[in-house]
Write a protein that holds these residues in place. Structure first.
Motif, PDB file in Angstrom:
ATOM      1  N   ALA A  84      -5.924  90.449  74.267  1.00  0.00           N
ATOM      2  CA  ALA A  84      -7.142  91.157  74.659  1.00  0.00           C
ATOM      3  C   ALA A  84      -7.073  92.644  74.313  1.00  0.00           C
ATOM      4  O   ALA A  84      -8.106  93.305  74.234  1.00  0.00           O
ATOM      5  N   LYS A  85      -5.887  93.166  74.098  1.00  0.00           N
ATOM      6  CA  LYS A  85      -5.785  94.585  73.722  1.00  0.00           C
ATOM      7  C   LYS A  85      -6.223  94.804  72.277  1.00  0.00           C
ATOM      8  O   LYS A  85      -6.568  95.917  71.893  1.00  0.00           O
ATOM      9  N   ASP A  86      -6.217  93.736  71.479  1.00  0.00           N
ATOM     10  CA  ASP A  86      -6.610  93.835  70.073  1.00  0.00           C
ATOM     11  C   ASP A  86      -8.014  93.316  69.805  1.00  0.00           C
ATOM     12  O   ASP A  86      -8.623  93.652  68.779  1.00  0.00           O
ATOM     13  N   LEU A  87      -8.518  92.467  70.683  1.00  0.00           N
ATOM     14  CA  LEU A  87      -9.845  91.897  70.499  1.00  0.00           C
ATOM     15  C   LEU A  87     -10.589  91.966  71.822  1.00  0.00           C
ATOM     16  O   LEU A  87     -10.258  91.262  72.771  1.00  0.00           O
ATOM     17  N   HIS A  88     -11.572  92.839  71.887  1.00  0.00           N
ATOM     18  CA  HIS A  88     -12.369  93.013  73.103  1.00  0.00           C
ATOM     19  C   HIS A  88     -13.734  93.545  72.704  1.00  0.00           C
ATOM     20  O   HIS A  88     -13.928  94.004  71.561  1.00  0.00           O
ATOM     21  N   PRO A  89     -14.723  93.469  73.593  1.00  0.00           N
ATOM     22  CA  PRO A  89     -16.062  93.936  73.242  1.00  0.00           C
ATOM     23  C   PRO A  89     -16.051  95.371  72.731  1.00  0.00           C
ATOM     24  O   PRO A  89     -15.450  96.258  73.333  1.00  0.00           O
ATOM     25  N   GLY A  90     -16.703  95.558  71.594  1.00  0.00           N
ATOM     26  CA  GLY A  90     -16.743  96.880  70.971  1.00  0.00           C
ATOM     27  C   GLY A  90     -15.846  97.013  69.766  1.00  0.00           C
ATOM     28  O   GLY A  90     -15.991  97.955  68.998  1.00  0.00           O
ATOM     29  N   THR A  91     -14.922  96.072  69.565  1.00  0.00           N
ATOM     30  CA  THR A  91     -14.044  96.162  68.402  1.00  0.00           C
ATOM     31  C   THR A  91     -14.740  95.617  67.163  1.00  0.00           C
ATOM     32  O   THR A  91     -15.554  94.697  67.229  1.00  0.00           O
ATOM     33  N   CYS A  92     -14.376  96.190  66.039  1.00  0.00           N
ATOM     34  CA  CYS A  92     -14.888  95.772  64.735  1.00  0.00           C
ATOM     35  C   CYS A  92     -13.705  95.233  63.937  1.00  0.00           C
ATOM     36  O   CYS A  92     -12.675  95.899  63.820  1.00  0.00           O
ATOM     37  N   GLY A  93     -13.825  94.032  63.418  1.00  0.00           N
ATOM     38  CA  GLY A  93     -12.711  93.461  62.667  1.00  0.00           C
ATOM     39  C   GLY A  93     -13.120  92.216  61.909  1.00  0.00           C
ATOM     40  O   GLY A  93     -14.305  91.937  61.721  1.00  0.00           O
ATOM     41  N   TYR A  94     -12.127  91.442  61.497  1.00  0.00           N
ATOM     42  CA  TYR A  94     -12.396  90.232  60.725  1.00  0.00           C
ATOM     43  C   TYR A  94     -11.265  89.238  60.927  1.00  0.00           C
ATOM     44  O   TYR A  94     -10.165  89.574  61.395  1.00  0.00           O
ATOM     45  N   PHE A  95     -11.547  87.974  60.603  1.00  0.00           N
ATOM     46  CA  PHE A  95     -10.530  86.932  60.611  1.00  0.00           C
ATOM     47  C   PHE A  95     -10.087  86.711  59.169  1.00  0.00           C
ATOM     48  O   PHE A  95     -10.902  86.400  58.306  1.00  0.00           O
ATOM     49  N   ASP A  96      -8.773  86.885  58.922  1.00  0.00           N
ATOM     50  CA  ASP A  96      -8.284  86.780  57.551  1.00  0.00           C
ATOM     51  C   ASP A  96      -8.165  85.321  57.114  1.00  0.00           C
ATOM     52  O   ASP A  96      -8.570  84.401  57.837  1.00  0.00           O
ATOM     53  N   SER A  97      -7.605  85.101  55.939  1.00  0.00           N
ATOM     54  CA  SER A  97      -7.532  83.752  55.374  1.00  0.00           C
ATOM     55  C   SER A  97      -6.693  82.798  56.208  1.00  0.00           C
ATOM     56  O   SER A  97      -6.850  81.577  56.106  1.00  0.00           O
ATOM     57  N   ASP A  98      -5.790  83.338  57.039  1.00  0.00           N
ATOM     58  CA  ASP A  98      -4.970  82.506  57.915  1.00  0.00           C
ATOM     59  C   ASP A  98      -5.572  82.352  59.308  1.00  0.00           C
ATOM     60  O   ASP A  98      -4.983  81.715  60.173  1.00  0.00           O
ATOM     61  N   GLY A  99      -6.739  82.960  59.530  1.00  0.00           N
ATOM     62  CA  GLY A  99      -7.368  82.871  60.838  1.00  0.00           C
ATOM     63  C   GLY A  99      -6.863  83.890  61.840  1.00  0.00           C
ATOM     64  O   GLY A  99      -7.149  83.789  63.028  1.00  0.00           O
TER      65      GLY A  99
END
Length: 281
Positions: free
Chosen positions: A30-45
């Motif tokens: 949750a420290k890396d993915l939480h509301p307000g974050t911008c990111g993507y899922f790479d080829s390995d998910g």
């Protein structure tokens, strides 16, 4: 597995019957993915955060809402209690869980997730502000992360459901079954505890246990942005039905299909604009 897609994609697809967003098979803190974050899922998910100067990490969020969850499963899975006493205090059983749960798949694929309570729901106050942020920062995003946007698209996370501990499983045949030792200290509500453990009847099941002091993300919701064939703006996609081929994609054919659909929509727009201009003349 009957469906040749990757396990994490099968897991997410099968749990779309629950109204919590996309289920995550792979561990994400949750420290890396939480509301307000911008990111993507790479080829390995794996989830990757994008960092630019004016980041969304300071987006205003609502106070986390604690929830009490039981197990969540796909429609093809049946859960049955096979031992223990519902209502037995977890503290009275320091070594063994108070209940055994049999998880059985009744089709060629099934998915299951059980969490430690409480589950915390986090979400941003204003999704419109998130869209506005992307529009205001599109030039920098495309300049810095063009290759990522071209191949993966990007997500603005708007809502998450997290727990300190959760277990996930995918079953790949009609004969698949798993036993799980859990606690049922709240009548009728099963929860994952430190003493919980999996037992599989064979090799046709995949399961993992995730733990994180800051929380493990079980489900996410967000807004997906991808490149357009024409123009400099990013294409916005909301809702699971619309996001499905983006989130679950993995084949080059899927990406090509998405680009062709976008091209078709752009051509329709050009034709409509031309007709409108001609009629005015």
């Amino acid at each position: 597995m009957a469906n040749k897609s990757r396990i994490d994609r099968v897991f997410a697809r099968l749990l779309m019957n629950h109204p919590y967003g996309w289920a995550l098979y792979k561990k994400v803190s949750a420290k890396d993915l939480h509301p307000g974050t911008c990111g993507y899922f790479d080829s390995d998910g794996d989830w990757k955060i994008l960092k630019i100067q004016n980041h969304l990490l300071d987006a205003e969020s609502r106070e986390p809402e604690p929830l009490t969850w039981g197990p969540k499963s796909s429609e093809s899975v049946v859960c049955r209690q096979i031992g223990g006493s519902i209502g037995a205090p977890a503290m009275a059983l320091p070594v063994e869980a108070s209940v055994k749960l049999s998880v059985q798949c009744q089709s060629e694929e099934g998915a299951f997730i059980v969490t430690e309570n409480p589950v915390l729901r986090h979400q941003i106050e204003d999704e419109g502000a998130a869209v506005g942020w992307v529009k205001a920062n599109t030039a920098e995003l495309v300049k810095t992360y063009k290759s990522i946007i071209d191949h993966h698209g990007i997500w603005i996370i708007t809502k998450t459901y997290t727990s300190h501990r959760c277990a996930v499983a995918v079953m790949s045949s009609k004969s698949s079954s798993i036993e799980l030792g859990i606690s049922a200290d709240i009548p009728g509500i099963f929860t994952f505890t430190p003493s919980s453990e999996w037992k599989s009847s064979g090799t046709d099941s995949a399961f993992e246990v995730h733990e994180d002091g800051q929380g493990v993300v079980a489900f996410i919701s967000g807004i997906y942005f991808s490149k357009r064939i024409f123009g400099s703006e990013l294409k916005e996609t909301r809702g699971q039905d619309e996001q499905k081929k983006r989130f679950l994609r993995g084949k080059k054919e899927d990406i090509k299909l998405e680009e062709e659909e976008d091209l078709d929509s752009q051509e329709e727009y050009v034709v409509e604009l031309f007709n409108c201009t001609a009629s005015q003349e």
